[in-house]
Design a protein around this motif. Structure first.
Motif: not given
Lengths: 216, 596
Positions: B330-334
C-alpha cells in the motif's frame, strides 16, 4: 461387468502412466496450483456442517469398481477384534470421493487406482477364473494381496502393482481411522468436551517412569 | 460480525484502520475504547466464529477426510477463509527462479486476518531482543527497550488471556504475579522431552499460549486495564465473561466458537464494536493512502470487491495493519506509485521470517501405550526457550541468535491421513495392519526449531513492474536470502533434535540434515513475516519511530509486523499487539492534544 474391465493394452498404458506419477510423486506443496480454479469445494466452504460424500463433486466409480474396492478394502481392513470392516464405516464411498476429486493429488491417485482395480480383477480372473470382487474364498484374495505386499518385486509391472496396493491401502487406512470405529481401533481417545484436562493417567506415567510436572 | 457497506460510512473518521488482525484489532480496541471514531477496512469477508467454527466435526464429516488441497492448504477445517499461499485474483511474484531465493506469502481474506490461523503461542521478547546490534553487532537495535514494552505485554496478557509459567530463564521474561493463567498438564510427549532435556541441559517448560484455562475474572481484569473509566470497564468485563475457558478438545487452528482462544474477532473486536465507535467495512481491498497537499494522510482509497468500484474513506489519521507485505504494498503504491513515507528508501527492506526446521522421532517406549485423552488445549503445552545464550556470547556457536523448540503432540485425532507414517504400514494388510497401526500410533514426537533471522540486504519486497492484480494494482515481488547464521542454526537444531530423540531411546525418522540448506523451511513458510518498514532512532535509518509513526507522515502509523527491527525467536503476534497498544495510547494522546 465386462465393459468396466480394461483391456490389457490399457493396463500397460496405465503402467507407463504410473511410472510417470511415481517419478513425480510427493506432496503437491511446491506446485503452483492456483486455488479456486478447479471445481472443488472452493476457498470458502461451509465448515460447521456435516458433509456427505458427493456433496461437492459426483462420485464416479462404476458399480464394478466399487465392488472391487469393497472386496479389497475389506481384505486390507477386515472385521476383527479391533473393529468393523472397512466397508462398514464408509471406506468405499471415501475412496470413490477421493479418486473423483478435482485436485491434483487426487487426480494422480485416480490414474493409479482405477487401472489398478481393473488389473486386480483381471489378475484374479487369470489365476482363479473369477473377478476379484466375485472371489468367495478369502485365501484366494489374500494370495493376490500377498504378492502385492512383496516389496522385493522384480519386474516393473510387479513394482507398479505393489505401488497400487500401497496407495490403495493408504487411502483406505486414512479413511478408516478418521471414524469413531477407527479411533477405537487405533487407540485415539478425545474430541470430547470436558471440564478439565487430566493429562496422562498414572498408569501411563508409571509405565514410562515419568512424573507430571504441572501440578494443580 | 456487524459490518457496514461504504454507503453507510461517515464522512470523516478520527482514524482509518487497514486490517483486522492482531495489530488492527488491538488498535480498534485501544482507540475506540478511548472514544475515537474509527473505520476498519478488511480485505476479506466478515466472519462469525460463534457459528462458523467446526468445533467437533470429524475427518469423516469432511471431503477427503479433511486433508489438505490447493483450496485449503492446511486442511478442510483450518479456519482460513479465501486464503493460503495463493489468493485468487491477488498474485505475487518472485525476483528469482531459484526456490532458495523465493518467499512464500501466506494471506487470509477474512475478518480477524491471520489471527485465525496461528498457534496462539504468545511469547514476550526479552531485553536482548530489543538490542541485538548492541549485543553482537548484527542487525539493528530497536529505539525502545524491554522496559518500554513490558507494561503493554502485561496489558495484552490480561486482555487476551495467556497460560504459562514464570521460570526465571535468561532473556525469557516472567510476567507479573497473577497475570498468567495456569498452564495445562504436560502430555506424554512433553514430559518425555522434558526428562530427556534435563539429562542434556535443555530446559523444557510450559509454553505461553493465548488460550483460557480458567474463566476470566472480567470485573477485576477490566478494572486493572482501565482504572480510570467505569463505562469502559463495563464493556470490557462483559466481553470477558462471555468467553468460556477451553473445553479441552478441538485444534485451535479451526478457530473457537466458545471464544476460549484469542482471535481478533472474539477478543478485540466485540468490545470495540460495543463502544459504538467502530464501523467495519469488509471486502475492502486497499490500493493506497490518500495524501493531501499538506503531505498528511487523508484516508485511503480502496476497491469494494463486491462492486469492483473504487471508494474512499477519510480520517484524521491512518493506521496500516494489513500485514507487513500488504502494508508495504500500500505504501509503495501510494502517491501515484512514487511511494510514501520512504525518504529513507527503506520501505520494503529487511523482510524477516522465522527460521524453521523440524524433525520427528519414533520412540519405542511409547508403542502400544494404554489409550488416553491427549487433546489438551488444542496446541503446544511445553517448549524449550533458547538456552545457549552464554555459549553464543562466548563465541562457541557458529550462529548468532537463538531458537526455541516447539514440541509436537503425540496422540492427535486422526483425520483422513494415516495415523502413522506410511512406511510403518507398508506391505501390511488385514489384522496385522491394524495391530501395527495401534502399536505405532502415538509413538512419535515432533520437534520444531523456531529461530531468529537476522535482517539482511537480500530479503526485501518491491513492486513488480509488470504484474498487477485483478483490479490493476501492482503486486508484491519478493526477494529472499538466508545468511549462514540461519543455515547454521537449522543444522544445529537438527543435531540437537537427533540427540534429544536418541536420549529418549528413539530414532529420528529422517537422517538429520547436516546442511542447513537441506533442512531450513522456505522463507515465509513459518508465516512470521515482519519488517519492511523498520522502526529506529532517526529518519535516515528507519521508516518509523518508536511509536510506530512514520517519520515522513506524522499521522500515518504502521501497526502490524512491518516496524519490527529484528525478529526474535519469540513468535511475533504478542509483540505486534503490545506495540499497537502502545502506539494507540500515543495516538489517543496526540488526538487529545489536538495534534491530529
Amino acid at each position: 461387468m465386462i465393459e468396466n474391465r480394461l483391456a490389457r493394452r490399457k493396463v500397460l498404458q496405465w503402467f507407463a502412466a504410473f511410472a510417470a506419477v511415481d517419478a513425480n510423486g510427493g506432496p503437491v506443496l511446491g506446485r503452483a496450483v492456483v486455488p479456486g480454479v478447479v471445481n472443488g469445494y472452493g476457498t470458502d466452504p461451509s465448515l460447521a456442517t456435516f458433509n456427505q460424500r458427493g456433496d461437492y463433486w459426483s462420485l464416479t466409480m462404476t458399480q464394478q469398481q466399487r465392488a472391487v474396492t469393497e472386496a479389497l478394502a475389506d481384505i486390507i481392513l477386515p472385521a476383527d477384534d479391533h473393529g468393523p470392516a472397512a466397508s462398514a464405516v464408509g471406506v468405499v464411498d471415501f475412496v470413490d470421493e477421493w479418486i473423483s476429486a478435482p485436485y491434483p493429488r487426487q487426480e494422480q491417485d485416480r490414474e493409479v487406482i482405477i487401472p489398478g482395480i481393473a488389473w486386480i480383477d483381471s489378475e484374479a480372473e487369470k489365476r482363479f477364473g473369477a473377478l476379484f470382487s466375485d472371489l468367495v474364498d478369502p485365501l484366494q484374495k489374500q494370495a493376490i494381496c500377498d504378492d502385492l505386499c512383496d516389496s522385493a518385486a522384480q519386474s516393473k509391472g510387479q513394482r507398479q502393482a505393489v505401488q497400487f496396493f500401497h496407495r490403495f491401502t493408504t487411502i483406505c487406512t486414512g479413511a478408516y481411522y478418521s471414524t469413531p470405529e477407527g479411533w477405537q481401533a487405533v487407540g485415539y481417545v478425545g474430541n470430547m468436551p470436558s471440564g478439565a484436562f487430566a493429562g496422562p493417567p498414572v498408569e501411563v506415567l508409571d509405565l514410562l517412569n515419568l512424573t507430571q510436572t504441572v501440578l494443580e | 460480525m456487524a459490518t457496514i457497506p461504504i454507503s453507510r460510512s461517515k464522512k470523516e473518521y478520527d482514524v482509518v484502520i487497514v486490517g483486522s488482525g492482531a495489530g488492527g484489532g488491538q488498535m480498534a480496541y485501544t482507540l475506540c475504547l478511548a472514544g475515537l471514531k474509527c473505520v476498519m477496512l478488511e480485505a476479506g469477508r466478515s466472519y462469525v466464529p460463534e457459528t462458523e467454527t467446526p468445533m467437533m466435526q470429524r475427518g469423516d464429516h469432511a471431503p477427503l477426510g479433511g486433508s489438505s488441497t490447493p483450496d485449503k492448504p492446511f486442511g478442510f477445517y483450518d479456519a482460513t477463509v479465501n486464503g493460503g499461499w495463493e489468493v485468487p485474483n491477488e498474485p505475487y511474484t518472485q525476483g528469482s527462479d531459484n526456490p532458495e531465493e523465493q518467499f512464500r506469502w501466506w494471506r487470509a481474506r477474512m475478518l480477524g486476518g491471520r489471527t485465525n490461523h496461528w498457534g496462539r503461542i504468545s511469547l514476550r521478547n526479552g531485553p536482548y531482543d530489543f538490542k541485538p546490534f548492541s549485543r553482537d553487532g548484527l542487525g539493528f537495535d530497536w529505539p525502545i527497550g524491554y522496559e518500554d514494552v513490558e507494561p503493554y505485554y502485561t496489558k495484552v496478557e490480561r486482555l487476551i488471556g495467556v497460560y504459562g509459567t514464570n521460570e526465571g530463564l535468561e532473556n525469557t521474561p516472567d510476567s507479573p504475579a497473577g497475570v498468567l493463567q495456569p498452564p495445562p498438564k504436560g502430555r506424554v510427549g512433553d514430559l518425555m522431552t522434558q526428562k530427556a532435556g534435563k539429562a542434556m541441559g535443555v530446559p523444557v517448560v510450559p509454553i505461553h499460549r493465548a488460550v483460557l484455562t480458567r474463566p476470566m475474572d472480567g470485573k477485576k481484569l477490566a478494572a486493572q486495564l482501565h482504572p480510570e473509566d467505569a463505562d469502559t470497564q463495563k464493556i470490557v468485563a462483559e466481553s470477558m465473561v462471555n468467553r468460556a475457558p477451553c473445553f479441552w478438545a478441538t485444534d485451535c487452528g479451526r478457530g473457537c466458537s466458545i471464544r476460549a482462544n484469542y482471535q481478533s474477532t472474539t477478543v478485540h473486536l466485540p468490545p470495540a464494536l460495543a463502544t459504538g465507535n467502530l464501523d467495519i467495512i469488509a471486502d475492502a481491498h486497499v490500493r493506497e493512502v490518500i495524501i493531501g497537499k499538506d503531505g498528511k494522510a487523508k484516508g485511503v482509497l480502496f476497491i469494494d470487491k463486491t462492486t469492483g468500484k473504487e471508494e474512499r474513506v477519510l480520517g484524521k489519521a491512518v493506521v496500516l495493519a494489513a500485514s507487513s507485505g500488504e502494508s508495504v504494498r500500500i505504501m509503495l503504491n501510494s502517491n501515484g506509485g512514487e511511494g510514501i513515507a520512504n525518504s529513507s528508501g527503506l520501505v520494503g527492506k529487511y523482510i524477516m521470517d522465522t527460521v524453521g526446521s523440524d524433525l520427528r522421532g519414533q520412540i519405542p517406549a511409547l508403542e502400544n501405550l494404554p489409550p488416553h485423552n491427549d487433546d489438551g488445549a488444542g496446541g503446544c503445552h511445553f517448549y524449550s526457550p533458547w538456552w545457549l545464550y552464554k555459549d553464543q556470547l562466548a563465541g562457541r556457536l557458529d550462529f548468532a541468535r537463538g531458537y526455541h523448540i516447539e514440541i509436537g503432540g503425540t496422540r492427535r485425532m486422526p483425520e483422513g491421513n494415516l495415523p502413522v507414517p506410511a512406511h510403518y504400514l507398508k506391505g501390511l494388510y488385514g489384522t496385522k495392519l491394524k495391530e501395527e497401526a495401534r502399536r505405532y500410533y502415538g509413538s512419535f514426537i515432533s520437534l520444531s526449531c523456531r529461530g531468529e533471522m537476522i535482517p539482511n540486504e537480500g530479503s526485501y519486497a518491491d513492486l513488480d513492474p509488470d504484474v498487477t492484480d485483478k483490479w490493476g494494482i501492482p503486486v508484491m515481488r519478493w526477494h529472499w536470502k538466508w545468511s549462514d547464521h540461519e543455515l547454521n542454526m537449522a543444522a544445529h537444531a537438527q543435531k540437537t533434535f537427533t540427540a534429544i530423540i536418541e536420549e529418549m531411546g528413539g530414532t529420528a525418522l529422517t537422517n538429520p540434515q547436516k546442511s542447513g540448506r537441506d533442512t531450513i523451511l522456505q522463507g515465509g513458510q513459518v508465516i512470521h513475516e515482519v519488517g519492511g518498514a523498520i522502526m529506529g532512532e532517526d529518519r535516515a535509518t528507519s521508516v518509523c519511530n518508536q511509536w510506530n509513526q512514520t517519520w515522513d507522515i506524522d499521522n500515518l502509523f504502521l501497526c502490524d509486523g512491518a516496524p519490527f527491527a529484528s525478529n526474535a525467536d519469540k513468535n511475533p503476534t504478542q509483540t505486534i499487539m503490545a506495540l499497537a497498544w502502545r502506539s494507540g495510547e500515543y495516538l489517543v494522546d496526540q488526538a487529545r492534544k489536538g495534534n491530529l
